[in-house]
Design a protein around this motif. Structure first.
Motif, PDB file in Angstrom:
ATOM      1  N   TYR A 167      -3.327 -17.214  38.000  1.00 45.88           N
ATOM      2  CA  TYR A 167      -2.779 -18.448  38.561  1.00 45.88           C
ATOM      3  C   TYR A 167      -3.043 -18.495  40.048  1.00 45.88           C
ATOM      4  N   HIS A 217      -0.237  -5.989  38.354  1.00 43.30           N
ATOM      5  CA  HIS A 217      -0.503  -6.535  37.034  1.00 43.30           C
ATOM      6  C   HIS A 217       0.391  -5.870  36.003  1.00 43.30           C
ATOM      7  N   MET A 257      -4.346  -6.273  30.338  1.00 43.79           N
ATOM      8  CA  MET A 257      -3.147  -6.141  31.161  1.00 43.79           C
ATOM      9  C   MET A 257      -2.462  -4.813  30.862  1.00 43.79           C
ATOM     10  N   ARG A 264       6.322  -6.942  47.408  1.00 49.54           N
ATOM     11  CA  ARG A 264       6.412  -8.262  46.768  1.00 49.54           C
ATOM     12  C   ARG A 264       5.582  -8.222  45.476  1.00 49.54           C
ATOM     13  N   PHE A 302       8.578 -18.148  36.558  1.00 53.72           N
ATOM     14  CA  PHE A 302       9.091 -17.631  37.830  1.00 53.72           C
ATOM     15  C   PHE A 302       7.945 -17.142  38.723  1.00 53.72           C
ATOM     16  N   SER A 303       6.993 -16.403  38.122  1.00 53.90           N
ATOM     17  CA  SER A 303       5.872 -15.885  38.909  1.00 53.90           C
ATOM     18  C   SER A 303       5.145 -17.021  39.623  1.00 53.90           C
ATOM     19  N   LEU A 308       4.999 -20.502  54.436  1.00 52.56           N
ATOM     20  CA  LEU A 308       4.507 -20.301  53.069  1.00 52.56           C
ATOM     21  C   LEU A 308       3.317 -21.196  52.726  1.00 52.56           C
ATOM     22  N   ASN A 309       3.258 -22.366  53.359  1.00 48.21           N
ATOM     23  CA  ASN A 309       2.162 -23.278  53.022  1.00 48.21           C
ATOM     24  C   ASN A 309       1.121 -23.349  54.134  1.00 48.21           C
ATOM     25  N   GLN A 357      -9.050 -11.065  45.631  1.00 51.70           N
ATOM     26  CA  GLN A 357      -7.810 -11.450  44.947  1.00 51.70           C
ATOM     27  C   GLN A 357      -7.958 -11.465  43.434  1.00 51.70           C
ATOM     28  N   SER A 363       7.386 -19.169  42.177  1.00 51.75           N
ATOM     29  CA  SER A 363       7.865 -18.432  43.355  1.00 51.75           C
ATOM     30  C   SER A 363       6.721 -18.070  44.292  1.00 51.75           C
ATOM     31  N   SER A 364       5.474 -18.436  43.918  1.00 48.85           N
ATOM     32  CA  SER A 364       4.382 -17.997  44.779  1.00 48.85           C
ATOM     33  C   SER A 364       3.359 -19.081  45.103  1.00 48.85           C
ATOM     34  N   VAL A 365       2.953 -19.880  44.133  1.00 51.63           N
ATOM     35  CA  VAL A 365       1.881 -20.835  44.423  1.00 51.63           C
ATOM     36  C   VAL A 365       2.322 -22.295  44.329  1.00 51.63           C
ATOM     37  N   GLN A 408       8.637 -25.524  49.098  1.00 52.28           N
ATOM     38  CA  GLN A 408       9.103 -26.810  48.572  1.00 52.28           C
ATOM     39  C   GLN A 408      10.367 -26.572  47.741  1.00 52.28           C
ATOM     40  N   ALA A 442       9.084 -23.129  45.277  1.00 52.54           N
ATOM     41  CA  ALA A 442       9.669 -22.197  46.250  1.00 52.54           C
ATOM     42  C   ALA A 442       8.592 -21.365  46.944  1.00 52.54           C
ATOM     43  N   GLY A 443       7.500 -21.095  46.227  1.00 53.17           N
ATOM     44  CA  GLY A 443       6.441 -20.252  46.782  1.00 53.17           C
ATOM     45  C   GLY A 443       5.674 -20.900  47.912  1.00 53.17           C
ATOM     46  N   ILE A 444       5.766 -22.233  48.036  1.00 52.77           N
ATOM     47  CA  ILE A 444       5.090 -22.890  49.152  1.00 52.77           C
ATOM     48  C   ILE A 444       6.088 -23.636  50.027  1.00 52.77           C
ATOM     49  N   ARG A 465      -4.562 -18.841  47.475  1.00 46.71           N
ATOM     50  CA  ARG A 465      -3.610 -17.799  47.045  1.00 46.71           C
ATOM     51  C   ARG A 465      -3.708 -17.633  45.531  1.00 46.71           C
ATOM     52  N   TRP A 466      -4.101 -16.418  45.118  1.00 46.81           N
ATOM     53  CA  TRP A 466      -4.340 -16.152  43.702  1.00 46.81           C
ATOM     54  C   TRP A 466      -3.636 -14.879  43.272  1.00 46.81           C
ATOM     55  N   ALA A 467      -3.154 -14.871  42.023  1.00 52.34           N
ATOM     56  CA  ALA A 467      -2.564 -13.661  41.458  1.00 52.34           C
ATOM     57  C   ALA A 467      -2.719 -13.732  39.945  1.00 52.34           C
ATOM     58  N   ALA A 468      -2.135 -12.779  39.257  1.00 50.72           N
ATOM     59  CA  ALA A 468      -2.212 -12.784  37.796  1.00 50.72           C
ATOM     60  C   ALA A 468      -0.966 -12.140  37.229  1.00 50.72           C
ATOM     61  N   LEU A 479      -4.307 -23.228  49.216  1.00 51.70           N
ATOM     62  CA  LEU A 479      -3.762 -22.130  50.025  1.00 51.70           C
ATOM     63  C   LEU A 479      -4.540 -20.839  49.826  1.00 51.70           C
ATOM     64  N   GLN A 509       5.775 -13.441  52.086  1.00 52.55           N
ATOM     65  CA  GLN A 509       7.142 -13.072  51.723  1.00 52.55           C
ATOM     66  C   GLN A 509       7.212 -11.550  51.819  1.00 52.55           C
ATOM     67  N   GLU A 534       3.273  -8.815  42.320  1.00 53.91           N
ATOM     68  CA  GLU A 534       2.041  -9.568  42.088  1.00 53.91           C
ATOM     69  C   GLU A 534       1.215  -9.790  43.357  1.00 53.91           C
ATOM     70  N   PHE A 535       1.779  -9.487  44.526  1.00 54.25           N
ATOM     71  CA  PHE A 535       1.019  -9.610  45.766  1.00 54.25           C
ATOM     72  C   PHE A 535       1.100  -8.330  46.600  1.00 54.25           C
ATOM     73  N   ILE A 564       0.738 -13.139  50.431  1.00 59.04           N
ATOM     74  CA  ILE A 564       1.798 -14.149  50.465  1.00 59.04           C
ATOM     75  C   ILE A 564       2.787 -13.743  51.551  1.00 59.04           C
TER      76      ILE A 564
END
Lengths: 229, 644
Positions: free
Chosen positions: A172, B629, B494, B262, A194-195, B166-167, B326, A198-200, A207, A203-205, A179-182, A177, B177, B264-265, B175
């Motif tokens: 995702y 992961h 995974m 944090r 939530f993942s 954050l943005n 990433q 909370s990140s992309v 908003q 709340a994660g940006i 900003r990528w994760a999995a 931004l 955080q 996942e990051f 990230i």
């Protein structure tokens, strides 16, 4: 795009089956060859088709400036894929109409030589997939590029060539931004929601949070996903 | 001192070992068709193998020809906030500290307060010939300032998030955080820095959020009855201070580090610079090499006690800027192993003994360190493994450090005045999957040299290396109340533990919190088996909160007993059995009546309500990409109803 064009594309895809086989053979040779490093964090702009046969440039049309979640599947897959699709359907419902607007869902095939748009459409209908969630196919080489670039890979070539090695990943990101994760695609839907939020997005940006539309009965607590081997 | 005969035997063994390794790798290579020429296996003079067969796997550095032109920085030591701690800090009025939020505050009230903010620094210079790169570090530095802590002096460390919004579109990875773990102090969850409760950066008029971490600076076992920490000879290792029981002195740690957690990051955020070393001193490891008190270790101190952070970084071949992948789930490898934030620096040393506290922060690369002088390995003394002093020092010529492993070494430069010594890595790694431990890189190849020591004149050296440190706490299998088995597997790309997938929402979910999956009885011992069935991967498995003892690896008892918090699991270490105690936390009364608020902002009234948010920690792989992961497991320590 005319249906004629789509037909040509599909023919091209079928022609590409040989390409898929060649890829595996080349994999064996690569063990002793230095493969040039792929450019990092670059999303391919290859042509893909959704379950309605509509063509898109993967980066420009589907990813650019969007929040996306991407997973890999193939229609023949009897192991993790049906489970993952059902699981992501719960996540889709939790987003309560926001998919296709605030976030986009893409499921790309690992077996493009087989998974035609028609087949993808049937698959999506079986699972009751609504708008905003695209199933994607394309030329094998192009789909391979997407797979590699988005990290649906294994460093062990013998495992990498097995499609089942990549069906458990949910990538995702927020392209604007960078900003990528999995996270695990078969994980608890609440965890996936939530993942991502909370990140992309949300709340994660920075908003306001949008409460999830929680399923009445938690669909899955902990999945016992089948192993690749 | 070693006798000449001992030296000669050691040297012969080393050569035999290296030659064997060279033959094996060469045979493997021929079998695999990689090597066809008959190039020599050994250099003249019997130095390390040429390793022609693995040279191909040396990552091609994006920066070349810049070796040893810049001095290695040593992170300065952090100063406490004075005179009256955070109370006097300008940020305090708006952001009060809530002592009631900390477990055992009444038993261990803070004597010192520290403050750091995590900030972006667009001008970190990894090498003078490279453009400046952007990092996120403690006070904008990488590595962050060293924090010196002392047993018996509890502290509060406030970590504030002053990262970009954050943005902010200028962020290229990571990230903004923050939640930071003190790896691996014996710390309550609200201060430990587990993967939840992260602080957000400033947003509009809102200031950055912060976490206040309370470190009791007491040894594990402080809630057990005094007298319970005697060794077999009857010696009591219990620490008593001002009428309070301070735990088992054999649980002392001397080397910790703070890093980002944090979920996942974590890989991206740690890679971007959020890591700092902590040195822990105590009654005998006093940080004074001239200490005349009986029992004082007198290890090299002051400017001769040097923290070193080894960090794997990748620089864009065209722009020379720090970059991160990433999309890598195996573990991102860089093309330069930086040392204290510099590429191939040099470090001026006096011809005397030094104490080096070396942390390999990863995120994924493992190293095998050698000291090279005149084409030969220079022996050095290892005194500490994973932050725990060994029972007695051991002399080595090479030392493996997996990601997140931290060791302390004494290096004696006294006979090398005017000479150069190189710190090198000789272990190949092709991907984040595993290190190729059976093969050797040529340590004298410039790409494999990390740091050059320029040895200057001799100076007086009052430091000593004690023959013995404290014994380890005894493993008493009779204390074991529960055996657990954790299988680490890879499924569909995974990571899973016992077939289950971790997520951080589970740790906020009231339903799941009400019945935690792994419940451990407070003040008991357990036997854990960590097993990898993922075939051919390497996992440095880190268990928060407590140190443990490896009983057996693949059925074999380890040659050297160690105490640790990072366990090598995976290839060559498929099944690791450990003995581990879980003590003190949660504070029973606190657990029964947890505070409703911890900080003035963002406190969702539904949060921090469930008691089981105050007694949970995690175990995870410290290859940070594996951790991100989902290679993670939460565990809870449950107090008994009779605990007070």
């Amino acid at each position: 795009m005319t249906s004629n064009n789509a037909m040509n594309r599909r023919q091209a895809m079928r022609l590409g089956m040989g390409g898929g086989a060649a890829l595996i053979a080349a994999g064996g040779a690569q063990a002793s060859e230095r493969k040039p490093r792929r450019p990092l964090n670059v999303i391919p702009n290859v042509e893909v088709f959704d379950q309605d046969g509509r063509p898109y440039r993967f980066h420009d049309d589907l990813v650019k400036n969007k929040v996306v979640m991407v997973n890999a599947f193939y229609a023949e897959c009897g192991g993790a894929c049906p489970l993952v699709t059902e699981n992501l359907k719960v996540v889709y419902d939790m987003f309560d109409g926001r998919v296709g607007r605030d976030i986009h869902m893409y499921t790309f095939t690992l077996q493009p030589e087989r998974d035609t748009p028609e087949l993808l459409k049937q698959y999506a209908e079986v699972y009751g997939i609504g708008p905003g969630w695209k199933f994607l196919t394309g030329k094998p080489a192009d789909m391979e590029e997407i797979r590699q670039a988005l990290g649906f890979t294994d460093v062990d070539r013998e495992i990498d060539i097995l499609n089942d090695s990549h069906t458990g990943i949910l990538r995702y990101g927020n392209d604007a931004l960078k900003r990528w994760a999995a996270c695990p695609a078969a994980g608890r839907p609440e965890g996936i929601y939530f993942s991502i939020t909370s990140s992309v997005m949300d709340a994660g940006i920075g908003q306001p949070k949008v409460p999830a539309k929680l399923p009445q009965e938690p669909a899955h607590q902990h999945h016992h996903a089948s192993s690749a081997t | 001192m070693m006798t000449n005969k001992q030296k000669s035997i050691r040297r012969q063994l080393e050569l035999l070992h290296q030659a064997t390794a060279a033959r094996l790798t060469r045979r493997d290579a021929i079998k695999m068709g990689i090597v066809t020429s008959g190039a020599g296996i050994l250099n003249t003079g019997g130095a390390l193998a040429q390793s022609g067969d693995v040279d191909d796997k040396v990552p091609s550095p994006s920066v070349k020809g810049y070796e040893f032109t810049e001095e290695m920085p040593v992170p300065p030591v952090m100063q406490p906030v004075q005179p009256s701690g955070l109370l006097a800090h300008p940020s305090y009025a708006a952001n009060p500290h809530y002592p009631a939020f900390h477990q055992y505050w009444n038993k261990f009230p803070a004597k010192k307060y520290y403050y750091t903010s995590v900030r972006e620094n667009k001008n970190h210079n990894f090498h003078g010939k490279l453009p400046n790169s952007t990092i996120w570090g403690f006070d904008g530095t990488f590595p962050g300032t060293t924090i010196d802590l002392k047993y018996g002096e509890p502290v509060v460390l406030r970590i504030k998030n002053d990262l970009p919004a954050l943005n902010d579109p200028s962020i290229t990875y990571g990230i903004p955080q923050t939640i930071n773990h003190l790896h691996n102090f014996h710390t309550a969850p609200e201060s430990d820095g587990c993967p939840w409760d992260w602080a957000n950066p400033p947003a509009g008029n809102l200031p950055g959020e912060y976490n206040d971490c309370h470190y009791t600076m007491a040894r594990a076992g402080f809630s057990e009855p005094p007298g319970s920490h005697k060794d077999s000879s009857g010696k009591d290792w219990g620490v008593y201070r001002n009428g309070e029981y301070g735990g088992d002195a054999r649980e002392t740690l001397s080397f910790v580090f703070t890093h980002q957690h944090r979920p996942e990051f974590t890989a991206a955020n740690v890679y971007k610079g959020q890591a700092k070393i902590g040195r822990l001193f105590d009654e005998v490891d006093t940080g004074n090499e001239q200490d005349t008190a009986p029992g004082a270790y007198r290890l090299p101190s002051g400017p001769y006690d040097v923290p070193i952070v080894i960090a794997d970084k990748h620089f864009d071949a065209e722009t020379g800027l720090l970059i991160f992948d990433q999309f890598n789930t195996d573990g991102f490898l860089g093309d330069h192993l930086t040392v204290n934030g510099k590429i191939q620096p040099f470090f001026r040393v006096k011809a005397r003994k030094y104490r080096f506290r070396i942390l390999n922060i990863g995120p994924a690369r493992f190293v095998r360190l050698v000291l090279r002088h005149n084409g030969q390995n220079l022996p050095f003394t290892k005194i500490n493994d994973n932050g725990n002093m060994l029972e007695s020092p051991i002399v080595l010529t090479q030392s493996e450090q997996w990601a997140a492993e931290r060791n302390e070494y004494i290096v004696d430069f006294s006979k090398l005045s005017g000479k150069s010594v190189y710190l090198c890595n000789n272990m190949p790694m092709e991907s984040g999957r595993k290190a190729i431990r059976e093969k050797f890189l040529d340590p004298d190849l410039v790409d494999n040299q990390l740091l050059k020591f320029v040895v200057e004149e001799a100076v007086p050296d009052p430091s000593r290396i004690p023959l013995k440190f404290r014994p380890f706490p005894e493993v008493k299998l009779a204390e074991v109340v529960k055996k657990r088995h954790f299988r680490f597997e890879r499924g569909n790309g995974m990571w899973q533990i016992n077939g289950k997938l971790w997520d951080s929402e589970a740790d906020h979910n009231p339903k799941l919190l009400a019945n935690p999956e792994v419940q451990i009885q407070r003040n008991t011992a357990e036997l854990w088996t960590l097993e990898s069935s993922s075939g051919g991967w390497h996992h440095p498995i880190h268990i928060h909160f407590e140190e443990g003892h490896v009983l057996r690896t693949d059925g074999k008892v380890p040659k050297v007993r160690t105490r640790q918090d990072v366990y090598r699991v995976g290839r060559d270490h498929n099944k690791v059995e450990i003995f581990i105690r879980f003590r003190d936390f949660p504070e029973p009364n606190y657990y029964r009546n947890p505070p409703k608020q911890r900080r003035p902002y963002g406190d969702d009234p539904t949060k921090h309500r469930h008691p089981n948010e105050h007694n949970r920690w995690v175990m995870h792989c410290h290859n940070l990409s594996h951790e991100d992961h989902a290679m993670m497991q939460t565990f809870h320590i449950m107090p008994k109803s009779t605990d007070v």
